[in-house]
Design a protein around this motif. Sequence first.
Motif, mmCIF file in Angstrom:
data_model
loop_
_atom_site.group_PDB
_atom_site.id
_atom_site.type_symbol
_atom_site.label_atom_id
_atom_site.label_comp_id
_atom_site.label_asym_id
_atom_site.label_seq_id
_atom_site.Cartn_x
_atom_site.Cartn_y
_atom_site.Cartn_z
ATOM 1 N N GLY A 120 -14.751 27.426 -5.007
ATOM 2 C CA GLY A 120 -13.950 26.190 -5.007
ATOM 3 C C GLY A 120 -13.745 25.682 -3.599
ATOM 4 O O GLY A 120 -14.049 26.366 -2.626
ATOM 5 N N GLN A 121 -13.251 24.411 -3.462
ATOM 6 C CA GLN A 121 -13.015 23.806 -2.149
ATOM 7 C C GLN A 121 -11.766 22.942 -2.221
ATOM 8 O O GLN A 121 -11.606 22.155 -3.152
ATOM 9 N N LEU A 122 -10.885 23.148 -1.276
ATOM 10 C CA LEU A 122 -9.680 22.328 -1.184
ATOM 11 C C LEU A 122 -9.861 21.354 -0.033
ATOM 12 O O LEU A 122 -10.206 21.738 1.084
ATOM 13 N N VAL A 123 -9.582 20.034 -0.292
ATOM 14 C CA VAL A 123 -9.796 18.974 0.689
ATOM 15 C C VAL A 123 -8.466 18.323 1.010
ATOM 16 O O VAL A 123 -7.687 17.979 0.104
ATOM 17 N N VAL A 124 -8.186 18.136 2.291
ATOM 18 C CA VAL A 124 -6.978 17.445 2.747
ATOM 19 C C VAL A 124 -7.412 16.197 3.510
ATOM 20 O O VAL A 124 -8.306 16.279 4.374
ATOM 21 N N GLN A 125 -6.812 15.049 3.189
ATOM 22 C CA GLN A 125 -7.142 13.809 3.896
ATOM 23 C C GLN A 125 -5.875 13.162 4.445
ATOM 24 O O GLN A 125 -4.785 13.332 3.889
ATOM 25 N N MET A 126 -6.037 12.437 5.572
ATOM 26 C CA MET A 126 -4.937 11.662 6.160
ATOM 27 C C MET A 126 -5.327 10.190 6.145
ATOM 28 O O MET A 126 -6.432 9.836 6.590
ATOM 29 N N ARG A 127 -4.416 9.338 5.639
ATOM 30 C CA ARG A 127 -4.674 7.898 5.553
ATOM 31 C C ARG A 127 -3.515 7.125 6.179
ATOM 32 O O ARG A 127 -2.378 7.608 6.235
ATOM 33 N N LEU A 128 -3.834 5.902 6.624
ATOM 34 C CA LEU A 128 -2.837 4.996 7.214
ATOM 35 C C LEU A 128 -2.511 3.908 6.201
ATOM 36 O O LEU A 128 -3.411 3.157 5.782
ATOM 37 N N ALA A 129 -1.225 3.842 5.778
ATOM 38 C CA ALA A 129 -0.800 2.831 4.794
ATOM 39 C C ALA A 129 -0.463 1.512 5.505
ATOM 40 O O ALA A 129 -0.071 1.496 6.678
ATOM 41 N N GLN A 130 -0.606 0.411 4.748
ATOM 42 C CA GLN A 130 -0.330 -0.906 5.327
ATOM 43 C C GLN A 130 1.158 -1.219 5.355
ATOM 44 O O GLN A 130 1.599 -2.079 6.114
ATOM 45 N N GLU A 131 1.955 -0.576 4.516
ATOM 46 C CA GLU A 131 3.394 -0.836 4.492
ATOM 47 C C GLU A 131 4.098 0.388 3.957
ATOM 48 O O GLU A 131 3.466 1.344 3.470
ATOM 49 N N VAL A 132 5.450 0.364 4.021
ATOM 50 C CA VAL A 132 6.246 1.540 3.692
ATOM 51 C C VAL A 132 6.178 1.922 2.224
ATOM 52 O O VAL A 132 6.554 3.028 1.844
ATOM 53 N N SER A 133 5.702 1.031 1.360
ATOM 54 C CA SER A 133 5.601 1.360 -0.068
ATOM 55 C C SER A 133 4.485 2.356 -0.341
ATOM 56 O O SER A 133 4.434 2.951 -1.414
ATOM 57 N N TYR A 134 3.575 2.555 0.625
ATOM 58 C CA TYR A 134 2.450 3.467 0.464
ATOM 59 C C TYR A 134 1.626 3.138 -0.785
ATOM 60 O O TYR A 134 1.152 4.017 -1.489
ATOM 61 N N ASP A 135 1.447 1.869 -1.045
ATOM 62 C CA ASP A 135 0.623 1.431 -2.175
ATOM 63 C C ASP A 135 -0.780 1.009 -1.735
ATOM 64 O O ASP A 135 -1.739 1.155 -2.488
ATOM 65 N N ILE A 136 -0.912 0.450 -0.516
ATOM 66 C CA ILE A 136 -2.197 -0.066 -0.033
ATOM 67 C C ILE A 136 -2.521 0.644 1.283
ATOM 68 O O ILE A 136 -1.664 0.744 2.173
ATOM 69 N N PHE A 137 -3.764 1.102 1.426
ATOM 70 C CA PHE A 137 -4.182 1.867 2.603
ATOM 71 C C PHE A 137 -5.351 1.159 3.292
ATOM 72 O O PHE A 137 -6.131 0.421 2.659
ATOM 73 N N TYR A 138 -5.457 1.370 4.592
ATOM 74 C CA TYR A 138 -6.600 0.859 5.334
ATOM 75 C C TYR A 138 -7.839 1.669 4.960
ATOM 76 O O TYR A 138 -7.800 2.906 4.839
ATOM 77 N N GLN A 139 -8.970 0.966 4.779
ATOM 78 C CA GLN A 139 -10.235 1.608 4.447
ATOM 79 C C GLN A 139 -11.050 1.829 5.725
ATOM 80 O O GLN A 139 -10.709 1.333 6.815
ATOM 81 N N THR A 140 -12.165 2.536 5.578
ATOM 82 C CA THR A 140 -13.006 2.867 6.738
ATOM 83 C C THR A 140 -13.467 1.610 7.463
ATOM 84 O O THR A 140 -13.464 1.545 8.704
ATOM 85 N N GLU A 141 -13.811 0.591 6.672
ATOM 86 C CA GLU A 141 -14.325 -0.623 7.302
ATOM 87 C C GLU A 141 -13.228 -1.419 8.021
ATOM 88 O O GLU A 141 -13.524 -2.372 8.749
ATOM 89 N N ASP A 142 -11.936 -1.047 7.805
ATOM 90 C CA ASP A 142 -10.832 -1.763 8.461
ATOM 91 C C ASP A 142 -10.598 -1.280 9.887
ATOM 92 O O ASP A 142 -9.853 -1.908 10.651
ATOM 93 N N TYR A 143 -11.185 -0.149 10.267
ATOM 94 C CA TYR A 143 -10.940 0.406 11.596
ATOM 95 C C TYR A 143 -11.856 -0.246 12.618
ATOM 96 O O TYR A 143 -12.997 -0.617 12.298
ATOM 97 N N PRO A 144 -11.425 -0.448 13.844
ATOM 98 C CA PRO A 144 -10.089 -0.045 14.348
ATOM 99 C C PRO A 144 -8.981 -0.962 13.825
ATOM 100 O O PRO A 144 -9.166 -2.170 13.714
ATOM 101 N N VAL A 145 -7.838 -0.351 13.492
ATOM 102 C CA VAL A 145 -6.677 -1.100 13.008
ATOM 103 C C VAL A 145 -5.886 -1.600 14.218
ATOM 104 O O VAL A 145 -5.680 -0.863 15.188
ATOM 105 N N VAL A 146 -5.451 -2.871 14.158
ATOM 106 C CA VAL A 146 -4.730 -3.495 15.273
ATOM 107 C C VAL A 146 -3.248 -3.564 14.928
ATOM 108 O O VAL A 146 -2.873 -4.054 13.852
ATOM 109 N N LYS A 147 -2.396 -3.087 15.825
ATOM 110 C CA LYS A 147 -0.948 -3.100 15.602
ATOM 111 C C LYS A 147 -0.251 -3.588 16.873
ATOM 112 O O LYS A 147 -0.778 -3.446 17.988
#
Length: 870
Positions: free
Chosen positions: A693-720
């Motif tokens: 078996g394999q356990l996978v851990v991922q880290m994502r950047l959400a667009q807002e505090v609701s954590y409903d929408i996340f930036y995708q690979t094509e969105d990087y680099p993200v500008v803040k």
Amino acid sequence: MLLLSQVRSLHVWGVEQKDGGLRSECLWNIMRLTLDEALAVGSQLEIAAINGTDIIPLSPTLAAQCGYSMDSDPWGNTKVFVSLLGCYVDNQADETFNLGLRFQMYGDGLSKKVQRDVTETCSYSRWASREILCDRNYMEVSSRDLAVAPNSIWKMTFHTPDSKVMVLKDAHRAGYGAMTTPTRLVLRSPYNMPETYAEEVAGVPMEVFSVSTYYKQVRRLAIIVAAAACPTGGLVFTDEVITWYVPRRIPPLISSAFKILETHMGIDGQRLDKTMMAIRRYKLSITESHVVIELPVGSPDGYYKSHAPDYSYHITYTVEPMLELLWRAEDTQADTRYKVLFPITTPLMPRPPHVTEIPEQKVFNVLLGTFLHDVSLLNITFTTGVLTVTECNARGFDFQEHRFANSSKTFSLQVPFSDEVVLKHNPNPLTTVYFLPLVFGLLILPEQIPFPHPAELEASLEDVVLPTTTGFCDQDNFYISVKYGSQGDNFQIMMLHAGSWRELDTELYSLTDNNTHVSIVVPYTAPDTVFEAVQSDSIRARVDLLLLETPNMWQLNDLSLACNFPLTMTECYPNGTVTALAVKVESVRNLNPKYLTLSDQSCKPVFSNDRFAFFSFNLNSCGTTRTFFDNVMVYENEIAMHHSMGKHQSRKGLINPDYRHTVSCYYLVNDTETMAFRTRPRNSDPKADPGVGQLVVQMRLAQEVSYDIFYQTEDYPVVKYLQQPLYFEVELMRSTDPRIALVLENCWATLHEDRTTLPSWDLIVDRCENLDDRYIVFYPVVADARVHIPAHVKRFSVKMFTFTTDETVLKEQIFVHCDADLCDTTKPDGICSGQCASPLRNAKPLKPTDISQHRISSGPIILSDSSNFV
């Protein structure tokens, strides 16, 4: 010229003839014609006399000279009075009189003309020796003289009281009337002529017309002295009664003793009998000095009219009484018939409209009045603008006009408190004052005279529902819910910090607002909490919250929530090591934990901040004492605040400390434990089933505090922007095992993608937020449609920053890296006690209960141009 109709009739005295809105009456020595409003096309009316084939327009001057008077009320009802001895009246032996009149009525333009000719006949032969007629625009006197001949008048001497002589032609040219009939001499003068004069008789102002008339007879010249005196005043008004005084004896008309034979009262020239007078409540009386007539204000024989001088509502009442007297002189036995037609209009009577508020739930119910029938409501001005009556009803304000049997009217209006035209303010937290300023735009008809009437309506209700606060706790946080009241979110949330109230820091705590509630998550270690008490395995913390309405600074509600949170204060290890935690409690406000020491003042905290002090020491050090009790050995030390005894004294000791915390460890001196086991043969050796078996851990950047929408690979680099929150989520993927938990061990930021490069900045250290970075916030995770096992997800936020040296930005980007541990929740010790289970970084060593460790990164995140920062 269009001839619509021609009416001919023969009248005897007092008989009324009607013809489609045109009525005529023969009233003794006058004729009255009444034209109803229904016949008139417009407000313009012209009257002409028909004299054979000639049509003579009756101008106001000619009418007064020839014995005609006219009066119209504001609605077009017209009365025309004609003396039977007037010009253009066909007189047959002073007994039968034929009159022809032409009425011309004009509409909006002269082209819209309606014409009606009428010929009327009256009979009257009961002439007195002298008849005096006082009409509204002229005075007339006629005397019986059988010797007078037609066209025999030579000249006239007017007494003013000085004498002034005119020949007949000049008198006619001056506006006077003088003529002879088969049996009478008729003289007529308009009011306010140069040759008339004023005289006060018994307190009543009179206008006098006195003239000597010279006329020719066969072989001689005769003279007749005649006079007319008409009242121009003598009125007394009250709100209920009009009293009209006429002198009983008029010196210009009476020179000797006399006797009154008849007295009559009438309206509009028509005599009234005693029964009708009683019904109308009219009174006629004779005193020593006056003949007195009393008329109640508001009698149906008159009419009311509205006025608005200086935009203030007034009314008048108009009525036209008639007084008719017949008296006989005792010396000559000659009779005099004295008739006065006297239109009366009361002075302006103020009738300010009343605005009545009818109590009704949450609605202004307004009644405005009372008005006469000639008042109309055109519009209403509100704070937001002007609305017509139609627009008011379309908006739901329910405007109505109410008419009554006496022709008066009122207006009603309903305006709900919820409409924007209603102003609101709160004088205290529980009360709302509703205020409705408005201006009624009224109109007087038919003159189209506008006038306003302002009104201010106010209602006060205790209808405010205050916001409410509730709360509960789990092992790590306070959960506070604020339910909005009727005023919505018109308050500030204040939290008690260091003894004073400050506004809730929305960047520090997790807030959720759904327009009816706001939910707040406050960690028990947050700066705005206080510690009330500590026990060996828990701490009691409290958070104080206040709802404050500004700018009135009203305290709408408050909440003080205290809970016990698990926290191990002292741990004693078999190798003789002790860890102890000292906590600043509310009762010792001035305590600074970093100055706490053990009994040996050289033993200071290995870590401290403004709320905690963490000690780690060996039992044979730091002034620890040892005591034996039976089979137990007790080690004790004390955490306290120590002070120097004096500047020149070397000895230091404990002087009445405000804070003391005893650390105790108990060890069994002699202890034997027995263990037993037995074996039995088995058929085969146990073996594990192979699995992959394999356990996978991922880290994502959400667009807002609701954590409903996340930036995708094509969105990087993200500008803040600088200080803009970055919402990170770390998730264990492809696992449905609830026994596994994810814990963030360490997280940091670097300038480059390589996680080992420098410079770097710690974000999470040993499972807890970096205490040097106050902008790191952990967010709770609850199960929802996406997250099935909350223990597999961790969420935190930081604020966008950059690496600088000497205030120069090294590079406008960062990368974020984390080390994530997976642990077995069936073994509660160590890291599986939870993310930041201890409020102190490096508070105790961790036991190796993790299953595996994973390394994850996110970036690059680029800082936007600072000029775009708002």
